[in-house]
Every structure is written in C-alpha cells, then in structure tokens.
Scaffold this active site. Structure first.
Site, mmCIF file in Angstrom:
data_model
loop_
_atom_site.group_PDB
_atom_site.id
_atom_site.type_symbol
_atom_site.label_atom_id
_atom_site.label_comp_id
_atom_site.label_asym_id
_atom_site.label_seq_id
_atom_site.Cartn_x
_atom_site.Cartn_y
_atom_site.Cartn_z
ATOM 1 C CD GLU A 299 29.249 3.982 5.042
ATOM 2 O OE1 GLU A 299 29.384 3.135 5.934
ATOM 3 O OE2 GLU A 299 28.343 4.812 5.014
ATOM 4 C CG ASP B 59 33.120 4.999 10.425
ATOM 5 O OD1 ASP B 59 32.555 3.995 9.995
ATOM 6 O OD2 ASP B 59 32.572 5.888 11.076
ATOM 7 C CB ILE C 129 31.513 2.142 12.446
ATOM 8 C CG1 ILE C 129 32.976 2.106 12.903
ATOM 9 C CG2 ILE C 129 30.543 2.340 13.607
ATOM 10 C CD1 ILE C 129 33.254 1.556 14.257
ATOM 11 C CG ASP C 130 25.404 -0.550 9.711
ATOM 12 O OD1 ASP C 130 25.262 0.270 8.787
ATOM 13 O OD2 ASP C 130 24.449 -1.089 10.292
ATOM 14 C CG ASP D 59 24.495 -0.546 4.826
ATOM 15 O OD1 ASP D 59 25.222 -0.278 5.789
ATOM 16 O OD2 ASP D 59 23.991 0.313 4.076
ATOM 17 C CB THR E 115 28.253 6.289 11.839
ATOM 18 O OG1 THR E 115 28.544 5.404 10.769
ATOM 19 C CG2 THR E 115 29.507 6.985 12.272
ATOM 20 C CG ASP F 232 29.103 -0.282 7.130
ATOM 21 O OD1 ASP F 232 29.872 0.546 7.662
ATOM 22 O OD2 ASP F 232 27.887 -0.077 6.979
HETATM 23 C C1 2IP Z 1 23.405 3.362 7.904
HETATM 24 C C2 2IP Z 1 22.927 2.810 9.222
HETATM 25 C C3 2IP Z 1 21.570 3.386 9.523
HETATM 26 C C4 2IP Z 1 20.568 2.902 8.501
HETATM 27 C C5 2IP Z 1 21.064 3.245 7.107
HETATM 28 C C6 2IP Z 1 22.500 2.777 6.846
HETATM 29 O O1 2IP Z 1 24.751 3.043 7.722
HETATM 30 O O2 2IP Z 1 22.855 1.426 9.260
HETATM 31 O O3 2IP Z 1 21.235 3.055 10.800
HETATM 32 O O4 2IP Z 1 19.330 3.522 8.765
HETATM 33 O O5 2IP Z 1 20.219 2.681 6.172
HETATM 34 O O6 2IP Z 1 22.927 3.181 5.594
HETATM 35 P P1 2IP Z 1 18.232 2.915 9.786
HETATM 36 O O7 2IP Z 1 18.877 2.801 11.118
HETATM 37 O O8 2IP Z 1 17.109 3.909 9.753
HETATM 38 O O9 2IP Z 1 17.888 1.601 9.210
HETATM 39 P P2 2IP Z 1 25.970 3.958 8.370
HETATM 40 O O10 2IP Z 1 25.710 4.162 9.811
HETATM 41 O O11 2IP Z 1 27.174 3.072 8.118
HETATM 42 O O12 2IP Z 1 25.999 5.223 7.569
HETATM 43 CA CA CA Z 2 26.221 1.257 6.946
#
Ligand code: 2IP
Ligand code: CA
Length: 395
Positions: A79, A54, A155-156, A317, A158, A153
C-alpha cells in the site's frame, strides 16, 4: 517444510515488533505520523495517515523475503510508497540498509535526529526473529518461486493504530474498535491466475498484560495450493474461540435450506450503507474497524461473513485473509457481481476476488480497489443464504 510461508510468518513477527515499538513510545509515535496526500489517499477518510511504522514494516518484509528468495522483492507490492518527509521538509527514502549502523543513521533523519529512537528501531529491524510452530514446520508445498507475487498491507486500520485505545471491551469476542483491530497482512497469489495461495494475518495488539501494560500479538496463516489446504487454526480448540463449529457447515443438515434464524451472523463497517444494514438486520450483526480484522473474525469463525458493499478495500487488504479462508474451504467474492449473478439466475460459479489485474482506466490506489465490494466466508452455504437474504431485500 514450506520455507516460503515460514519466511512470511517470521517477517510478520518482526513487523509486529516494529508496530508495537512505535506505538509503545508515545513521544516517538507523535514524530512518526504523517498525512497522506492526493493519489495516495483513501477517499473514505477525510484525512488518511501514513506512519513510519507502515513504511518501515513494508520495507522490512520486502528486504527479509527478498534476501531469502532473491528476485522475489520485485514482485512484492504494498500500500505504501517508501518516501517519507521529515519536519525539515526533507524527502527520505526509507529502506533497510546493509548494516544496523547505516539503518540507524537513515532512520535518525526521519526522526529529526532522535538517535535513541532510531537505534531502537534499527535494532529491531536487524534482529533475526525465530518462531516455534510445529504445524508450520510440517507444511510441504513445492510452489515455483516465479509463479508467486505478494501483496502487503503493513498496518491495516492505520486509524485505529494512531487513535485506537487499549481498553476497548469485546462483544462475543469481537472488538468494534481499538488496537485489537490492527493487523499486518501478507498475501501471496499466483501471478497468472491471480488466485491467492497463502497468507499471514498478524495481530500485533491481541492482549495486554495488566501489570506491565505490554502487548503481545498472535498470528494466523493458511495455505491453499493444489491439494494442500492447511491452516494454523486447525490445531486450535476452535470451539473455545469461535461461535461456530470447527467446520462451520457441519452443524447443518445436508439438504435443508438455511433459515435467517439459524444463528447466522455478519460483521460490517460502521460506514456500510443503510439498505445493507437493514437487509442484514435479521442476522446477528457486529460492527468492527479494519478490513483485515473483520476478515480475521470470519477466519476464526466469530461470524459467518464479513460483508462490504462499497469499493473502499484494496488488493492488499484481502489477499492474505482470502488465502486463509480458502485453506478452510471458504473464500472471498465480489459482492456486487455475486448479487448480480444471483438475480440473473446464474449460480454456477462464484466471482472470487483475484489479485493480478488492475482496474482499467483507474489511477493511483484506485487501480487496486475491490470495486464491487466483497464477502468473506468460511462456509459456502452460509454465503448462499446470506446472499439470498440480501437479494430478496434489495431492488
Ligand atoms: C483501511 C482500514 C479501514 C477500512 C478500509 C481499509 O485500510 O482497514 O479500517 O475501513 O476499508 O481500506 P472500515 O474500518 O470502515 O472497514 P488502511 O487502514 O490500511 O488504510
Ligand atoms: Ca488496509
């Protein structure tokens, strides 16, 4: 050619190489995972993780884009903070150094002296990535540099990156979990209007070779600036990859109202609240991890909308997918505000998400939350019908 967009795509490809390298080495990966604390933590998860991947990805994007466009590095936000603690408790500021050797030495401190791993990562960080993308080469857009700022972002999803498995099976092209749900998001917005201008979504783990077990990725980009609206998907055979027509609104008559049975669909989070799940149950409903990945499902036309009623996503995001959706004639709106305006009979203007204004009184990451949730869509008429359904079903 839009040199800026090209630089973002290249930075995203280098980032994807880093993400894959960190994940491929199982032992290396265990060294890298670190828990987030306090203000940095996303309240949705009991524990949230920050990985070297990340932090390094975010620094690489800042460094590479800043080198090509000096001054812009101060307007690239993300982030992660670039501080990481190694197993000796030493706090280390991760950054890209001038030489590969210096980067290797810095990384070896994070990696508890593992020189082989540090060398491998530093070599990826310092290797120039070339891309062949004829559509991208044709994009012409003269956007003043001092009008732009960037959300990253690195790594979305994570959680899926750390725990995600490689052998999940998709349903109608949509993965509910697994490494396919991981994305790297780079979004550019206008500093004064706050509206998104261009974005790149990179999916580092798109397909895996069954023999070598090596992953390959793919990327998507879009630009929406004045009368320039171009998306990397425009040259694809969209019908081959999506459930909807190339123009998702095309198959609908101009004046007729859409009905719930009209092949509308939505992707939502498993943690979505029950009243929304019930309201949407008359649509084809999918669950998937990752805000970036769910947005990508809307971008690619796999679903009509990605809807989230909670405040658990952030500016980083959404900025990139939002720009791409705009380039396709769609957008991303504040869910609660959209619902409120509909109930008030005010349908004139959509409350699009904007990216330059923190929430008053909030602290830490919460300053940049999308407070009212969101709806991501490609076709305005699909958005309208789905909001109508929810409005009727909720008090
Ligand atoms: C997170 C990630 C999660 C999501 C959440 C994001 O970002 O995308 O998967 O939740 O909202 O903030 P969900 O999968 O339930 O939609 P990160 O992984 O960068 O913290
Ligand atoms: Ca994210």
């Amino acid at each position: 050619m839009s040199e800026f967009l090209t630089a973002l795509v290249r930075a995203s490809e280098k980032s994807a190489n880093i993400a894959r390298a960190c994940k491929q080495e199982e032992t290396l990966f265990h060294l890298l995972v670190q828990e987030k604390k306090g203000d940095e933590k996303n309240k949705k998860f009991v524990s949230d993780f920050k990985t070297l991947a990340d932090v390094l990805v975010q620094e690489v994007i800042k460094h590479d884009v800043g080198k090509k466009f000096p001054g812009l590095e101060d307007h690239i936000f993300g982030e992660e903070s670039n501080q990481i603690t190694n197993s000796l408790g030493e706090k280390i500021k991760v950054e890209v150094c001038t030489t590969e050797q210096d980067t290797t030495e810095l990384l070896s401190k994070v990696l508890d002296g593992n020189m082989a791993a540090a060398k491998l990562l530093a070599s990826i960080v310092h290797l120039d990535v070339s891309i062949k993308d004829p559509t991208l080469e044709e994009v012409e857009a003269a956007i003043p540099q001092d009008s732009m700022a960037v959300w990253v972002d690195p790594i979305d999803s994570t959680f899926q990156y750390i725990k995600g498995y490689a052998d999940e099976k998709p349903k109608d092209g949509i993965y509910s979990k697994g490494l396919q749900c991981v994305t790297i998001l780079i979004g550019v917005y206008n500093r004064s209007s706050g509206l998104p201008i261009m974005g790149v979504i990179n999916q580092p783990f798109a397909t895996r070779d069954p023999d070598s077990l090596r992953w390959s990725g793919q990327y998507f980009w879009g630009i929406s600036y004045k009368d320039v609206n171009i998306c990397s998907l425009q040259n694809d055979d969209v019908n081959a990859t999506s459930q909807l027509a190339d123009d998702p609104c095309e198959d609908l008559g101009q004046n007729e109202d859409l009905q719930p049975g009209d092949n509308l669909s939505a992707v939502i989070s498993t943690s979505e609240n029950e009243s929304i799940k019930t309201a949407l149950s008359m649509l084809r409903l999918y669950y998937a991890a990752g805000a970036g990945y769910k947005s990508l499902c809307a971008v690619r036309g796999f679903v009509s909308v990605y809807l989230l009623s909670e405040d658990t996503t952030f500016k980083w995001d959404c900025c990139a997918p939002h720009a791409i959706l705009r380039s396709l004639g769609g957008g991303m709106v504040d869910f609660r505000e959209c619902l409120k305006r509909r109930k008030d009979g005010n349908l004139d203007e959509l409350p699009e998400l904007i990216y330059n204004t923190p929430i008053n009184g909030a602290t830490g990451v919460d300053r940049w939350a999308n407070k009212g949730g969101l709806v991501a869509y490609r076709c305005p008429r699909h958005l309208d019908t789905i909001m109508n359904i929810i409005s009727k079903a909720t008090p």
